[in-house]
Design an enzyme around this catalytic site. Sequence first.
Site, mmCIF file in Angstrom:
data_model
loop_
_atom_site.group_PDB
_atom_site.id
_atom_site.type_symbol
_atom_site.label_atom_id
_atom_site.label_comp_id
_atom_site.label_asym_id
_atom_site.label_seq_id
_atom_site.Cartn_x
_atom_site.Cartn_y
_atom_site.Cartn_z
ATOM 1 N N GLY A 102 7.552 -7.233 -11.528
ATOM 2 C CA GLY A 102 7.112 -7.080 -12.924
ATOM 3 C C GLY A 102 6.844 -5.650 -13.350
ATOM 4 N N GLY A 113 11.537 -6.958 -15.586
ATOM 5 C CA GLY A 113 10.281 -7.662 -15.309
ATOM 6 C C GLY A 113 9.159 -7.197 -16.228
ATOM 7 N N LYS A 135 6.284 -4.399 -5.227
ATOM 8 C CA LYS A 135 6.168 -3.476 -4.090
ATOM 9 C C LYS A 135 6.048 -2.016 -4.551
ATOM 10 N N THR A 152 8.596 0.044 -5.392
ATOM 11 C CA THR A 152 9.626 0.885 -4.779
ATOM 12 C C THR A 152 9.884 2.054 -5.730
ATOM 13 N N THR A 174 15.075 -7.763 0.712
ATOM 14 C CA THR A 174 14.432 -8.309 -0.495
ATOM 15 C C THR A 174 15.234 -9.483 -1.062
ATOM 16 N N THR A 200 22.569 -12.526 -11.369
ATOM 17 C CA THR A 200 23.409 -11.563 -12.100
ATOM 18 C C THR A 200 24.840 -12.078 -12.247
ATOM 19 N N ASP A 201 25.545 -11.567 -13.245
ATOM 20 C CA ASP A 201 26.972 -11.908 -13.396
ATOM 21 C C ASP A 201 27.794 -11.372 -12.226
ATOM 22 N N GLU A 202 27.232 -10.413 -11.473
ATOM 23 C CA GLU A 202 28.007 -9.825 -10.367
ATOM 24 C C GLU A 202 28.282 -10.827 -9.245
ATOM 25 N N TYR A 230 25.162 -5.337 -2.912
ATOM 26 C CA TYR A 230 24.159 -5.814 -3.885
ATOM 27 C C TYR A 230 24.499 -7.231 -4.340
ATOM 28 N N ALA A 246 26.467 -9.417 -3.037
ATOM 29 C CA ALA A 246 26.451 -10.397 -1.937
ATOM 30 C C ALA A 246 25.022 -10.834 -1.638
ATOM 31 N N LYS A 269 22.556 -10.866 -3.807
ATOM 32 C CA LYS A 269 22.124 -11.718 -4.919
ATOM 33 C C LYS A 269 22.717 -13.123 -4.779
ATOM 34 N N HIS A 274 34.947 -0.985 -6.807
ATOM 35 C CA HIS A 274 34.429 -1.059 -8.178
ATOM 36 C C HIS A 274 34.993 -2.254 -8.942
HETATM 37 P P1 NAD Z 1 14.540 -2.656 -11.349
HETATM 38 O O1 NAD Z 1 15.218 -1.975 -10.228
HETATM 39 O O2 NAD Z 1 14.240 -1.894 -12.601
HETATM 40 O O3 NAD Z 1 13.141 -3.252 -10.861
HETATM 41 C C1 NAD Z 1 13.007 -3.979 -9.663
HETATM 42 C C2 NAD Z 1 11.524 -4.174 -9.422
HETATM 43 O O4 NAD Z 1 11.366 -4.963 -8.240
HETATM 44 C C3 NAD Z 1 10.766 -2.869 -9.209
HETATM 45 O O5 NAD Z 1 9.555 -2.871 -9.920
HETATM 46 C C4 NAD Z 1 10.536 -2.860 -7.703
HETATM 47 O O6 NAD Z 1 9.364 -2.140 -7.327
HETATM 48 C C5 NAD Z 1 10.407 -4.348 -7.415
HETATM 49 N N1 NAD Z 1 10.716 -4.705 -6.024
HETATM 50 C C6 NAD Z 1 11.817 -4.341 -5.300
HETATM 51 N N2 NAD Z 1 11.759 -4.868 -4.067
HETATM 52 C C7 NAD Z 1 10.601 -5.598 -4.014
HETATM 53 C C8 NAD Z 1 9.999 -6.386 -3.020
HETATM 54 N N3 NAD Z 1 10.546 -6.527 -1.800
HETATM 55 N N4 NAD Z 1 8.830 -7.002 -3.294
HETATM 56 C C9 NAD Z 1 8.249 -6.857 -4.522
HETATM 57 N N5 NAD Z 1 8.775 -6.109 -5.500
HETATM 58 C C10 NAD Z 1 9.941 -5.487 -5.258
HETATM 59 O O7 NAD Z 1 15.386 -3.959 -11.658
HETATM 60 P P2 NAD Z 1 15.907 -4.584 -13.022
HETATM 61 O O8 NAD Z 1 17.085 -3.847 -13.490
HETATM 62 O O9 NAD Z 1 14.759 -4.806 -13.896
HETATM 63 O O10 NAD Z 1 16.451 -5.995 -12.481
HETATM 64 C C11 NAD Z 1 15.547 -7.074 -12.349
HETATM 65 C C12 NAD Z 1 16.282 -8.304 -11.856
HETATM 66 O O11 NAD Z 1 17.337 -8.622 -12.757
HETATM 67 C C13 NAD Z 1 16.946 -8.136 -10.492
HETATM 68 O O12 NAD Z 1 16.793 -9.337 -9.782
HETATM 69 C C14 NAD Z 1 18.397 -7.874 -10.826
HETATM 70 O O13 NAD Z 1 19.233 -8.307 -9.778
HETATM 71 C C15 NAD Z 1 18.559 -8.723 -12.062
HETATM 72 N N6 NAD Z 1 19.583 -8.276 -13.007
HETATM 73 C C16 NAD Z 1 19.562 -6.999 -13.492
HETATM 74 C C17 NAD Z 1 20.517 -6.611 -14.433
HETATM 75 C C18 NAD Z 1 20.563 -5.208 -14.987
HETATM 76 O O14 NAD Z 1 21.555 -4.860 -15.639
HETATM 77 N N7 NAD Z 1 19.556 -4.383 -14.787
HETATM 78 C C19 NAD Z 1 21.474 -7.539 -14.887
HETATM 79 C C20 NAD Z 1 21.484 -8.823 -14.336
HETATM 80 C C21 NAD Z 1 20.510 -9.192 -13.434
HETATM 81 O O1 DAU Z 2 26.261 -6.850 -14.326
HETATM 82 C C1 DAU Z 2 24.887 -6.933 -14.041
HETATM 83 C C2 DAU Z 2 24.528 -5.788 -13.153
HETATM 84 O O2 DAU Z 2 24.593 -4.619 -13.960
HETATM 85 C C3 DAU Z 2 23.153 -5.911 -12.514
HETATM 86 O O3 DAU Z 2 23.137 -7.042 -11.685
HETATM 87 C C4 DAU Z 2 22.821 -4.645 -11.723
HETATM 88 O O4 DAU Z 2 21.498 -4.721 -11.227
HETATM 89 C C5 DAU Z 2 22.952 -3.456 -12.635
HETATM 90 O O5 DAU Z 2 22.738 -2.269 -11.912
HETATM 91 C C6 DAU Z 2 24.316 -3.420 -13.307
HETATM 92 O O6 DAU Z 2 25.368 -3.135 -12.351
HETATM 93 P P1 DAU Z 2 26.598 -2.163 -12.700
HETATM 94 O O7 DAU Z 2 27.149 -1.648 -11.451
HETATM 95 O O8 DAU Z 2 27.523 -2.809 -13.662
HETATM 96 O O9 DAU Z 2 25.769 -1.058 -13.522
HETATM 97 P P2 DAU Z 2 25.794 0.533 -13.467
HETATM 98 O O10 DAU Z 2 24.903 1.009 -14.560
HETATM 99 O O11 DAU Z 2 25.551 1.069 -12.112
HETATM 100 O O12 DAU Z 2 27.301 0.855 -13.860
HETATM 101 C C7 DAU Z 2 27.859 0.402 -15.081
HETATM 102 C C8 DAU Z 2 29.282 0.870 -15.139
HETATM 103 O O13 DAU Z 2 29.279 2.312 -15.246
HETATM 104 C C9 DAU Z 2 30.080 0.541 -13.890
HETATM 105 O O14 DAU Z 2 31.433 0.286 -14.260
HETATM 106 C C10 DAU Z 2 30.026 1.832 -13.077
HETATM 107 C C11 DAU Z 2 29.973 2.911 -14.159
HETATM 108 N N1 DAU Z 2 29.239 4.140 -13.767
HETATM 109 C C12 DAU Z 2 27.970 4.001 -13.311
HETATM 110 C C13 DAU Z 2 27.259 5.110 -12.907
HETATM 111 C C14 DAU Z 2 25.840 4.974 -12.379
HETATM 112 C C15 DAU Z 2 29.847 5.385 -13.892
HETATM 113 O O15 DAU Z 2 30.984 5.496 -14.340
HETATM 114 N N2 DAU Z 2 29.141 6.474 -13.487
HETATM 115 C C16 DAU Z 2 27.881 6.397 -12.987
HETATM 116 O O16 DAU Z 2 27.300 7.449 -12.613
#
Ligand code: NAD
Ligand code: DAU
Length: 370
Positions: free
Chosen positions: A17, A22, A43, A45, A111, A146-148, A170, A172, A174, A296
């Site tokens: 959170g 969160g 945690k 991190t 995690t 995630t959609d990944e 990542y 895998a 999830k 990628h």
């Molecule tokens: P983030 O990296 O901003 O935050 C993750 C949080 O989890 C942090 O506060 C970190 O301290 C905490 N954390 C990590 N490991 C932990 C552990 N072992 N115990 C307790 N806390 C821990 O992440 P986000 O971008 O907010 O993503 C949140 C969730 O949504 C994730 O599960 C991610 O897979 C999913 N998600 C993210 C996206 C995206 O684009 N950001 C898209 C789809 C799904």
């Molecule tokens: O699709 C959902 C996912 O989106 C979440 O599950 C992940 O937690 C989140 O990190 C995100 O993953 P992506 O790999 O899609 O996001 P990222 O922002 O890392 O990259 C978005 C796109 O931009 C991807 O095609 C890679 C590209 N990219 C990213 C970075 C960091 C670049 O071209 N240059 C960069 O430096």
Amino acid sequence: MTTDRIAPGAHLLVTGGAGFIGSQLVRDILGRRDGTRVTVLDKLTYAGNRSNLETVESDPEQSARFAFVRGDIADPAAVGPLVASADAVINVAAETHVDRSILDPEAFLRTGVIGVHVLLEAVRHDTERAWAGERATTPRFLQVSTDEVYGEIAEGRSVETDALAPRSPYAAAKAAGELLVRAYHVTYGLDVVTTRGSNTYGPHQHPEKLIPLFVTNALAGMPLPMYGDGMQVRDWLHVSDHAAGIEFALRHGEPGEAYNVAGGTELPNREVIGRLLEAAGRDWSLVRTVPDRPGHDRRYAMDGSKLAALGWRARVAFEDGLPATVAWYRDNPQWVEQARTGEWDAYYTRQYGDRLAAGRAVDEVVDGDG
Ligand code: NAD
Ligand code: DAU
């Protein structure tokens, strides 16, 4: 709309959170002032930031319904008592950056797999206590995925029944977490729901991800490292919509089901970069095409009609959300500075040092020469 499965005044345990999505979820839930209580287990991190919860902690009415516990979801001693007092658990915690999972996968497994297992064991224990009449409510568990997990999709849109085919450590991790969640539903009868969100953007996102990295670098006049040809496609979802989709699925999702939370704005990275440069008042001279991310994924796209059929839809248009996000990063330099302390410089050098040295101005790239 279907019945609300979360009673008024419920106590929610939100893991992760203090992170990007969160903290949005926690701020939105407590900000409604409807009596809901929230405990965050995080945690802290490098990606966690307690200041993301500052508006909650500095508000007397909200802070009275809020508790923060620093701890690891993979630690049964931390998790057990928190699950025992929660009506529902929303597992947002994860290691979330694909590039870091390529450099160092282990924390993702700890995690994303062991952590999820520890949470599920605690929920199983409390579900059995509820069945035995030893606690009032049966805990509901929502796994944020995630959609990944679908892997890349060349054409069409992934639906919830598609096979999972993750392609990065990542993704895998999830997918493994999700499969455990499903197994605990089938085997032990746990009340679980999974959401699969698309690429999320907005305020408070760690500047390692594409949009905040490029916005903060652009504002600082630093180079923007575009991987390969920049024609990879992502479906963009505003963080307030992602948080709302998670809460909606928690309240209205059917036990054992997964729901896509789609943004509905599919764009190639080049288009996103062009728009953010415009909002930041910069131009393409900052952009470098750099060696690509290994493995990628070329395109993600999801069909969001299953959650839409229950009554949910995304509300924030990318045309509005992106400029507002750029403005937030411009207006919050201290937050950015804090996120770029600690291990940031070492990570940046490891991820981008050689890439930027090999990078080229985008004008020099001809079609197909990624
Ligand atoms: P983030 O990296 O901003 O935050 C993750 C949080 O989890 C942090 O506060 C970190 O301290 C905490 N954390 C990590 N490991 C932990 C552990 N072992 N115990 C307790 N806390 C821990 O992440 P986000 O971008 O907010 O993503 C949140 C969730 O949504 C994730 O599960 C991610 O897979 C999913 N998600 C993210 C996206 C995206 O684009 N950001 C898209 C789809 C799904
Ligand atoms: O699709 C959902 C996912 O989106 C979440 O599950 C992940 O937690 C989140 O990190 C995100 O993953 P992506 O790999 O899609 O996001 P990222 O922002 O890392 O990259 C978005 C796109 O931009 C991807 O095609 C890679 C590209 N990219 C990213 C970075 C960091 C670049 O071209 N240059 C960069 O430096």
